[in-house]
Design a protein around this motif. Structure first.
Motif, PDB file in Angstrom:
ATOM      1  N   CYS A 181       0.851  -1.201   0.000  1.00  0.00           N
ATOM      2  CA  CYS A 181       0.000   0.000   0.000  1.00  0.00           C
ATOM      3  C   CYS A 181       0.880   1.241   0.000  1.00  0.00           C
ATOM      4  O   CYS A 181       2.088   1.180  -0.185  1.00  0.00           O
ATOM      5  CB  CYS A 181      -0.926  -0.026   1.227  1.00  0.00           C
ATOM      6  N   SER A 182       0.242   2.451   0.162  1.00  0.00           N
ATOM      7  CA  SER A 182       0.988   3.706   0.177  1.00  0.00           C
ATOM      8  C   SER A 182       1.972   3.713   1.333  1.00  0.00           C
ATOM      9  O   SER A 182       1.726   3.111   2.386  1.00  0.00           O
ATOM     10  CB  SER A 182       0.023   4.881   0.313  1.00  0.00           C
ATOM     11  N   PRO A 183       3.109   4.417   1.165  1.00  0.00           N
ATOM     12  CA  PRO A 183       4.098   4.442   2.255  1.00  0.00           C
ATOM     13  C   PRO A 183       3.559   5.214   3.457  1.00  0.00           C
ATOM     14  O   PRO A 183       2.682   6.071   3.336  1.00  0.00           O
ATOM     15  CB  PRO A 183       5.289   5.168   1.620  1.00  0.00           C
ATOM     16  N   ALA A 184       4.111   4.938   4.570  1.00  0.00           N
ATOM     17  CA  ALA A 184       3.677   5.607   5.791  1.00  0.00           C
ATOM     18  C   ALA A 184       4.125   7.064   5.785  1.00  0.00           C
ATOM     19  O   ALA A 184       5.200   7.396   5.281  1.00  0.00           O
ATOM     20  CB  ALA A 184       4.246   4.890   7.008  1.00  0.00           C
ATOM     21  N   LEU A 185       3.263   7.943   6.298  1.00  0.00           N
ATOM     22  CA  LEU A 185       3.553   9.368   6.353  1.00  0.00           C
ATOM     23  C   LEU A 185       4.526   9.647   7.490  1.00  0.00           C
ATOM     24  O   LEU A 185       4.244   9.337   8.652  1.00  0.00           O
ATOM     25  CB  LEU A 185       2.256  10.168   6.567  1.00  0.00           C
ATOM     26  N   GLU A 186       5.694  10.197   7.147  1.00  0.00           N
ATOM     27  CA  GLU A 186       6.716  10.475   8.147  1.00  0.00           C
ATOM     28  C   GLU A 186       6.602  11.910   8.634  1.00  0.00           C
ATOM     29  O   GLU A 186       6.184  12.794   7.884  1.00  0.00           O
ATOM     30  CB  GLU A 186       8.105  10.235   7.556  1.00  0.00           C
ATOM     31  N   PRO A 187       6.981  12.227   9.837  1.00  0.00           N
ATOM     32  CA  PRO A 187       6.879  13.599  10.372  1.00  0.00           C
ATOM     33  C   PRO A 187       7.881  14.527   9.687  1.00  0.00           C
ATOM     34  O   PRO A 187       8.932  14.115   9.209  1.00  0.00           O
ATOM     35  CB  PRO A 187       7.188  13.424  11.857  1.00  0.00           C
ATOM     36  N   LEU A 188       7.541  15.842   9.673  1.00  0.00           N
ATOM     37  CA  LEU A 188       8.400  16.841   9.046  1.00  0.00           C
ATOM     38  C   LEU A 188       9.699  17.049   9.799  1.00  0.00           C
ATOM     39  O   LEU A 188      10.674  17.554   9.245  1.00  0.00           O
ATOM     40  CB  LEU A 188       7.659  18.179   8.946  1.00  0.00           C
ATOM     41  N   ALA A 189       9.714  16.678  11.072  1.00  0.00           N
ATOM     42  CA  ALA A 189      10.918  16.891  11.871  1.00  0.00           C
ATOM     43  C   ALA A 189      12.089  16.057  11.376  1.00  0.00           C
ATOM     44  O   ALA A 189      13.249  16.354  11.682  1.00  0.00           O
ATOM     45  CB  ALA A 189      10.627  16.574  13.339  1.00  0.00           C
ATOM     46  N   ASN A 190      11.794  15.003  10.602  1.00  0.00           N
ATOM     47  CA  ASN A 190      12.877  14.146  10.098  1.00  0.00           C
ATOM     48  C   ASN A 190      13.635  14.793   8.935  1.00  0.00           C
ATOM     49  O   ASN A 190      14.647  14.258   8.489  1.00  0.00           O
ATOM     50  CB  ASN A 190      12.324  12.796   9.652  1.00  0.00           C
ATOM     51  N   TYR A 191      13.114  15.931   8.390  1.00  0.00           N
ATOM     52  CA  TYR A 191      13.736  16.555   7.228  1.00  0.00           C
ATOM     53  C   TYR A 191      14.097  17.995   7.585  1.00  0.00           C
ATOM     54  O   TYR A 191      13.446  18.639   8.408  1.00  0.00           O
ATOM     55  CB  TYR A 191      12.782  16.559   6.023  1.00  0.00           C
ATOM     56  N   SER A 192      15.130  18.522   6.897  1.00  0.00           N
ATOM     57  CA  SER A 192      15.520  19.919   7.089  1.00  0.00           C
ATOM     58  C   SER A 192      14.649  20.820   6.196  1.00  0.00           C
ATOM     59  O   SER A 192      14.079  20.360   5.199  1.00  0.00           O
ATOM     60  CB  SER A 192      16.995  20.118   6.756  1.00  0.00           C
ATOM     61  N   GLY A 193      14.573  22.125   6.542  1.00  0.00           N
ATOM     62  CA  GLY A 193      13.746  23.045   5.775  1.00  0.00           C
ATOM     63  C   GLY A 193      14.215  23.254   4.352  1.00  0.00           C
ATOM     64  O   GLY A 193      13.421  23.597   3.461  1.00  0.00           O
ATOM     65  N   GLN A 194      15.512  23.046   4.070  1.00  0.00           N
ATOM     66  CA  GLN A 194      16.031  23.241   2.724  1.00  0.00           C
ATOM     67  C   GLN A 194      15.624  22.121   1.782  1.00  0.00           C
ATOM     68  O   GLN A 194      15.600  22.295   0.565  1.00  0.00           O
ATOM     69  CB  GLN A 194      17.557  23.355   2.749  1.00  0.00           C
ATOM     70  N   ASP A 195      15.317  20.934   2.337  1.00  0.00           N
ATOM     71  CA  ASP A 195      14.963  19.788   1.503  1.00  0.00           C
ATOM     72  C   ASP A 195      13.481  19.764   1.134  1.00  0.00           C
ATOM     73  O   ASP A 195      13.072  18.973   0.273  1.00  0.00           O
ATOM     74  CB  ASP A 195      15.321  18.484   2.217  1.00  0.00           C
ATOM     75  N   LEU A 196      12.654  20.611   1.776  1.00  0.00           N
ATOM     76  CA  LEU A 196      11.218  20.589   1.534  1.00  0.00           C
ATOM     77  C   LEU A 196      10.856  21.570   0.423  1.00  0.00           C
ATOM     78  O   LEU A 196      11.464  22.625   0.280  1.00  0.00           O
ATOM     79  CB  LEU A 196      10.453  20.951   2.814  1.00  0.00           C
ATOM     80  N   LEU A 197       9.842  21.239  -0.383  1.00  0.00           N
ATOM     81  CA  LEU A 197       9.366  22.063  -1.482  1.00  0.00           C
ATOM     82  C   LEU A 197       7.890  22.409  -1.256  1.00  0.00           C
ATOM     83  O   LEU A 197       7.085  21.537  -0.917  1.00  0.00           O
ATOM     84  CB  LEU A 197       9.512  21.336  -2.830  1.00  0.00           C
ATOM     85  N   ASP A 198       7.581  23.683  -1.500  1.00  0.00           N
ATOM     86  CA  ASP A 198       6.187  24.120  -1.455  1.00  0.00           C
ATOM     87  C   ASP A 198       5.532  23.732  -2.784  1.00  0.00           C
ATOM     88  O   ASP A 198       6.087  23.989  -3.851  1.00  0.00           O
ATOM     89  CB  ASP A 198       6.131  25.630  -1.262  1.00  0.00           C
ATOM     90  N   PRO A 199       4.342  23.080  -2.763  1.00  0.00           N
ATOM     91  CA  PRO A 199       3.717  22.672  -4.041  1.00  0.00           C
ATOM     92  C   PRO A 199       3.485  23.850  -4.993  1.00  0.00           C
ATOM     93  O   PRO A 199       3.715  23.731  -6.203  1.00  0.00           O
ATOM     94  CB  PRO A 199       2.399  22.028  -3.591  1.00  0.00           C
ATOM     95  N   GLU A 200       3.032  24.985  -4.485  1.00  0.00           N
ATOM     96  CA  GLU A 200       2.784  26.135  -5.359  1.00  0.00           C
ATOM     97  C   GLU A 200       4.091  26.673  -5.934  1.00  0.00           C
ATOM     98  O   GLU A 200       4.165  27.035  -7.122  1.00  0.00           O
ATOM     99  CB  GLU A 200       2.057  27.222  -4.577  1.00  0.00           C
TER     100      GLU A 200
END
Length: 590
Positions: free
Chosen positions: A363-382
């Protein structure tokens, strides 16, 4: 001498009666008749009667009675004539009064129609300025009053605060200009005279306050300490119009009575400011009425948008479960494998069974918390979508650079991208030149029907041969229309400067911007097309090469004056096509 005494007495009596009763004598009468007092004798008649034996001579008394009866008849005729003269004068007087009353009624109707005409023109000018983005503060007040009266617009935006607060954020010069505009509306708009009187009073107070501030005086007036000014403002602002009027009456009564220890200067200063807050309360009441109408309109629009939104289709109705007896008629009696005991659908298995069958990752992968990633690695969809569109546009522009205009570098560089900032700067520069006397902007899309339609015309979409290389775009433009009065012989006879004739269009100035034209050796062209709806207007169409589409405007159908002495100009220079022309003026000659 030989006549009898009776005849002499009758003749003398006739003369006396004529002289006393009528004021006529044989020597002095308005008819010039010297024999006026002599008796008229019909000699031929008397001869015929005497021959027939029928003549009878009258007596002296009979003759005198006949004379007196004729005089009485003359007096009656004069009396009737005088009565008819009096009646005629009364009739003429009544007719003149009736005509005067009718003229006054017509004059009042004409004044009312004239006031309504000027008011409608003032409202139309205000709405046009609002539509073209060059509105004045008073124009927003006109729109707010119209909304308060129940009129609806495409854009129901009004001022966030009551209009009297406009005076606090402007300088002295702007406030004086607003004062002149308010006076014009006060004269023309008699229906909302209370509102404009309040606006005029508030504006006058603001102008006087700014003049006092420039001269270093107090903004509230003499006799009031600066420390309590804010408290007085807060107190008076919280009162209604009726409460302020009652307070003013009470203060004036106390000032008349007087009293020991009463600060007369303070209360006089406060009483002088109460009319200002009364005017502000009147303006606020109109603002609240307009705001209530806007709220109702917004709710209606929201309700209409919700009603127009597509509704989700209802889920299909579940089929009635078949009884166990229905399976008996089928071959191999019994429900199909996996069917529930009471129906056709199979039994719902728990999720744990599927997880055991599929294992990890099915099935779909488990949703991991944002704390596991740094702010530079995240992308805003818009933001990610915006970057993708920008990259896609860059690739398209690069393809146009290599294929546009037969591979020519110069031609390709002129069509690079869709960055229209250069065009916007050209439009801003033309707008900064301002308007000459009698000119207004002519850039809005046309509205109305038939003869009333003037402005930009929406052209039907079409396919261009060069559309596979360049994206078609509409050129920017900034146009002006010149209006004014025609003081010809007819208008000079029927109008004056206090009651001017209607304005008419006298000319146009078109500025069409083509900075990214591929082939700059071919200048854009213009031509006139017949308006199928009316002969009063024509369509002026501008055509250029790629990548620009055609643009058209509906203008007044009059003969152009193509002489350069009278302002005619058609020039294409530095990517701007300028077409200036005025209409010919016709002279009225006998």
């Amino acid at each position: 001498l030989g006549r009898p005494a009776s005849q002499l007495n009758v003749k003398k009596a006739r003369k006396d009666i004529f002289s006393q009763e009528l004021g006529y004598t044989a020597e002095s009468n308005p008819f010039g008749d010297n024999a006026l007092t002599d008796k008229f004798e019909w000699k031929k008649r008397n001869e015929y009667l005497q021959a027939a034996g029928l003549y009878k001579k009258g007596s002296k008394e009979t003759e005198l009675d006949r004379i007196q009866s004729k005089v009485r008849e003359i007096h009656q005729v004069k009396k009737r004539r005088d009565e008819r003269e009096v009646e005629r004068r009364l009739l003429e007087q009544q007719r003149a009064e009736h005509d005067r009353e009718r003229h006054d009624e017509l004059f009042d109707e004409w004044l009312g129609a004239e006031d309504k005409f000027h008011l409608d023109n003032a409202k139309a000018r205000s709405l046009i300025r609002i539509e073209q983005g060059r509105e004045r503060p008073v124009d927003l007040c006109v729109k707010e009053i119209a909304i308060a009266d129940g009129q609806e617009f495409d854009d129901m935006t009004i001022l966030e605060t009551p209009p009297f607060e406009l005076f606090t954020g402007v300088g002295l010069k702007e406030a004086e200009d607003m004062l002149a505009d308010i006076e014009v509306n006060l004269k023309s708009d008699k229906e909302h005279r209370d509102f404009w009187k309040a606006m005029l009073f508030a504006c006058q107070e603001a102008v006087e306050a700014k003049q006092r501030e420039q001269s270093g005086g107090s903004g509230f007036g003499a006799g009031v300490a600066e420390g309590v000014v804010s408290e007085i403002h807060e107190l008076l602002s919280s009162k209604s119009k009726l409460e302020l009027e009652d307070m003013l009456t009470e203060i004036k009564g106390n000032l008349q009575k007087g009293g020991a220890g009463m600060d007369t200067q303070f209360f006089e200063a406060v009483a002088a400011k109460i009319p200002l807050f009364v005017a502000q309360a009147e303006i606020s009441s109109w603002h609240q009425r307009a705001q209530a109408k806007v709220d109702v309109w917004l709710k209606a629009q929201q309700g209409a948008s919700k009603a127009a939104a597509p509704r989700p289709s209802p889920p299909p109705a579940k089929a009635e479960s078949a009884s166990e007896g229905e399976w008996d008629d089928l071959p191999g009696a019994g429900p199909p494998p996996g069917a529930a005991a009471g129906g056709l659908s199979p039994e719902l298995e728990p999720l744990s069974v599927l997880e055991e069958q599929g294992g990890d990752g099915a099935c779909s992968p488990a949703l991991e918390p944002l704390a596991n990633y740094s702010g530079q690695d995240l992308l805003d969809p818009e933001e990610d979508e915006r970057i993708m569109r920008q990259v896609r546009q860059t690739l398209i522009d690069a393809f146009r650079l290599t294929t546009g205009a037969g591979g020519s570098t110069d031609a390709a560089s002129s069509s690079a991208g869709l960055d229209r900032s250069h065009e916007e700067s050209m439009v801003a520069a033309e707008r900064a030149r301002g308007m000459e006397q009698g000119e207004v902007a002519f850039n809005a899309a046309g509205k109305g029907q038939a003869d009333e339609f003037h402005g930009e015309v929406s052209l039907p979409s079409r396919q261009y041969e060069w559309e596979d290389k360049y994206k078609p775009r509409k050129p920017r433009f900034f146009n002006r229309v010149k209006t004014g009065y025609e003081w010809n012989k007819y208008n000079q006879t029927h109008y004056d400067h206090d009651n001017p004739p209607p304005k008419r269009v006298q000319g146009y100035k078109f500025n069409i911007f083509y900075p990214d034209l591929i082939d700059k050796t071919k200048a854009p062209t213009y031509y006139l097309e017949k308006d199928p709806g009316t002969d009063e207007t024509v369509i002026l169409r501008f055509h250029a090469g790629p990548p620009y589409e055609d643009v058209a405007f509906k203008i007044v159908n009059c003969e152009w004056n193509v002489s350069h002495k009278f302002g005619f100009r058609v020039v294409f220079d530095r990517g701007v096509l300028q077409l200036y022309f005025n209409f010919k003026r016709w002279r009225y000659r006998r």
